[in-house]
Write a protein that holds these residues in place. Sequence first.
Motif, PDB file in Angstrom:
ATOM      1  N   ARG A 100       0.837  -1.217   0.000  1.00 48.14           N
ATOM      2  CA  ARG A 100       0.000   0.000   0.000  1.00 48.14           C
ATOM      3  C   ARG A 100       0.860   1.251   0.000  1.00 48.14           C
ATOM      4  O   ARG A 100       0.527   2.243  -0.635  1.00 48.14           O
ATOM      5  CB  ARG A 100      -0.956  -0.019   1.198  1.00 48.14           C
ATOM      6  N   GLU A 101       2.000   1.214   0.700  1.00 46.09           N
ATOM      7  CA  GLU A 101       2.891   2.386   0.721  1.00 46.09           C
ATOM      8  C   GLU A 101       3.960   2.281  -0.354  1.00 46.09           C
ATOM      9  O   GLU A 101       4.786   3.162  -0.503  1.00 46.09           O
ATOM     10  CB  GLU A 101       3.565   2.497   2.098  1.00 46.09           C
ATOM     11  N   TRP A 102       3.974   1.190  -1.068  1.00 47.41           N
ATOM     12  CA  TRP A 102       4.949   0.837  -2.092  1.00 47.41           C
ATOM     13  C   TRP A 102       6.391   1.093  -1.617  1.00 47.41           C
ATOM     14  O   TRP A 102       7.026   2.093  -1.940  1.00 47.41           O
ATOM     15  CB  TRP A 102       4.681   1.516  -3.445  1.00 47.41           C
ATOM     16  N   ASP A 103       6.860   0.114  -0.841  1.00 45.69           N
ATOM     17  CA  ASP A 103       8.198   0.169  -0.256  1.00 45.69           C
ATOM     18  C   ASP A 103       9.088  -0.867  -0.965  1.00 45.69           C
ATOM     19  O   ASP A 103       9.069  -2.049  -0.623  1.00 45.69           O
ATOM     20  CB  ASP A 103       8.068  -0.156   1.244  1.00 45.69           C
ATOM     21  N   PRO A 104       9.843  -0.450  -2.013  1.00 45.38           N
ATOM     22  CA  PRO A 104      10.604  -1.420  -2.815  1.00 45.38           C
ATOM     23  C   PRO A 104      11.751  -2.090  -2.054  1.00 45.38           C
ATOM     24  O   PRO A 104      12.279  -3.104  -2.514  1.00 45.38           O
ATOM     25  CB  PRO A 104      11.137  -0.591  -3.988  1.00 45.38           C
ATOM     26  N   VAL A 105      12.101  -1.558  -0.884  1.00 51.14           N
ATOM     27  CA  VAL A 105      13.118  -2.233  -0.066  1.00 51.14           C
ATOM     28  C   VAL A 105      12.475  -3.424   0.642  1.00 51.14           C
ATOM     29  O   VAL A 105      12.925  -4.567   0.504  1.00 51.14           O
ATOM     30  CB  VAL A 105      13.773  -1.259   0.939  1.00 51.14           C
ATOM     31  N   ALA A 106      11.366  -3.160   1.372  1.00 48.24           N
ATOM     32  CA  ALA A 106      10.672  -4.244   2.072  1.00 48.24           C
ATOM     33  C   ALA A 106      10.170  -5.297   1.086  1.00 48.24           C
ATOM     34  O   ALA A 106      10.113  -6.483   1.413  1.00 48.24           O
ATOM     35  CB  ALA A 106       9.502  -3.692   2.882  1.00 48.24           C
ATOM     36  N   LEU A 107       9.814  -4.869  -0.118  1.00 48.08           N
ATOM     37  CA  LEU A 107       9.305  -5.808  -1.128  1.00 48.08           C
ATOM     38  C   LEU A 107      10.442  -6.524  -1.867  1.00 48.08           C
ATOM     39  O   LEU A 107      10.179  -7.303  -2.783  1.00 48.08           O
ATOM     40  CB  LEU A 107       8.399  -5.069  -2.117  1.00 48.08           C
ATOM     41  N   THR A 108      11.669  -6.242  -1.501  1.00 47.19           N
ATOM     42  CA  THR A 108      12.924  -6.878  -1.990  1.00 47.19           C
ATOM     43  C   THR A 108      13.318  -6.494  -3.419  1.00 47.19           C
ATOM     44  O   THR A 108      14.297  -7.019  -3.939  1.00 47.19           O
ATOM     45  CB  THR A 108      12.929  -8.445  -1.924  1.00 47.19           C
ATOM     46  N   TYR A 109      12.607  -5.564  -4.055  1.00 47.92           N
ATOM     47  CA  TYR A 109      12.975  -5.238  -5.437  1.00 47.92           C
ATOM     48  C   TYR A 109      14.296  -4.459  -5.470  1.00 47.92           C
ATOM     49  O   TYR A 109      15.103  -4.644  -6.378  1.00 47.92           O
ATOM     50  CB  TYR A 109      11.863  -4.471  -6.156  1.00 47.92           C
ATOM     51  N   GLU A 110      14.505  -3.622  -4.471  1.00 42.53           N
ATOM     52  CA  GLU A 110      15.756  -2.869  -4.424  1.00 42.53           C
ATOM     53  C   GLU A 110      16.952  -3.773  -4.084  1.00 42.53           C
ATOM     54  O   GLU A 110      17.939  -3.770  -4.817  1.00 42.53           O
ATOM     55  CB  GLU A 110      15.624  -1.714  -3.443  1.00 42.53           C
ATOM     56  N   PRO A 111      16.868  -4.562  -2.999  1.00 41.06           N
ATOM     57  CA  PRO A 111      18.024  -5.418  -2.676  1.00 41.06           C
ATOM     58  C   PRO A 111      18.368  -6.457  -3.751  1.00 41.06           C
ATOM     59  O   PRO A 111      19.524  -6.856  -3.881  1.00 41.06           O
ATOM     60  CB  PRO A 111      17.631  -6.098  -1.358  1.00 41.06           C
ATOM     61  N   THR A 112      17.368  -6.897  -4.539  1.00 39.08           N
ATOM     62  CA  THR A 112      17.665  -7.861  -5.607  1.00 39.08           C
ATOM     63  C   THR A 112      18.073  -7.165  -6.891  1.00 39.08           C
ATOM     64  O   THR A 112      18.477  -7.823  -7.851  1.00 39.08           O
ATOM     65  CB  THR A 112      16.444  -8.749  -5.932  1.00 39.08           C
TER      66      THR A 112
END
Length: 309
Positions: A100-112
């Motif tokens: 809902r807040e679109w957090d690409p770190v928590a969603l792992t898109y940034e770390p991957t």
Amino acid sequence: MEHSTHARLPPGVVVLERGWLSSNNVVLRGQDEAAVVDSGYWTHSEQTLALVAAAAGPLPVRMLVNTHLHSDHCGGNAALQSRYPQLQTLIPPGLARAVREWDPVALTYEPTGQHCPPFLIQGMLVPGTSVRLGESDWEVHAAPGHDPQSIVLFEPASRTLISADALWENGFGVVFPELEGGSAFDEVAATLDLIERLAPAVVIPGHGSVFTALGPALEGARSRLAAYARNPARHASHAAKVLIKFKLLELQRAPLEELLQWTSRARYFQLVRARWFADQESRAWAASLMDDLVRSGAAAREGDVLINA
Ligand SMILES: [Zn+2]
């Protein structure tokens, strides 16, 4: 890629076998609407829309569920949502706020070092409940290990399992919590035990072909898991190579320098190196992983360019 309508699958279930950049998609046709499980990687969205429309036929697609939120399983969510405005999207609990807040770190898109277009969600797939998909009710089971929030879906009448990345015919997905400094090999083992107890007659994996030989798949997965547990650095190195291979699948070819810079930005590479390969300099370590991919035939080199193979 192929359409496979397996004889033992429940009525109305169509498996869209994709590849590795996009997860498989499952289309489940009901009386007057269709549902979809997982939506592939975002760069394949147009192909996903075409395949889903062909499999759904005249039925409107009203339900989309994700087994977990890795970019290769939900990258087509946004495209499906704009094509089917009445679509209800359900995800496993745990990451609703991050979506809902679109957090690409928590969603792992940034770390991957991957990408996923933002999408909306309307509800949760709560373990212990069932969800109506097409003609059948599917049990929702928690399946942590590869991903702490992943679920698998089981249809008891036909004993069909949608196993996501918890079990493939030859192995299972990278155990991501291990890369973050945690430990999740025990969770992988518990999820394999769960699958053994469910005793599916047919398994629809997140990648690769539908299979029915559960025993050999479990045996192979358990021996791989035991090897990783004995030598976690081996798993970590494998994981880093999987991430590079995934990037190559997306780009098809890329200058080595560009890939090296990408590995220096994607946080999982730094975490893996710091924990298991701290004696190696960052660029040299990343370059050695790419050499390994070339040696194993997963990539080829043309001068300073790495090519998917
Ligand atoms: Zn995954």
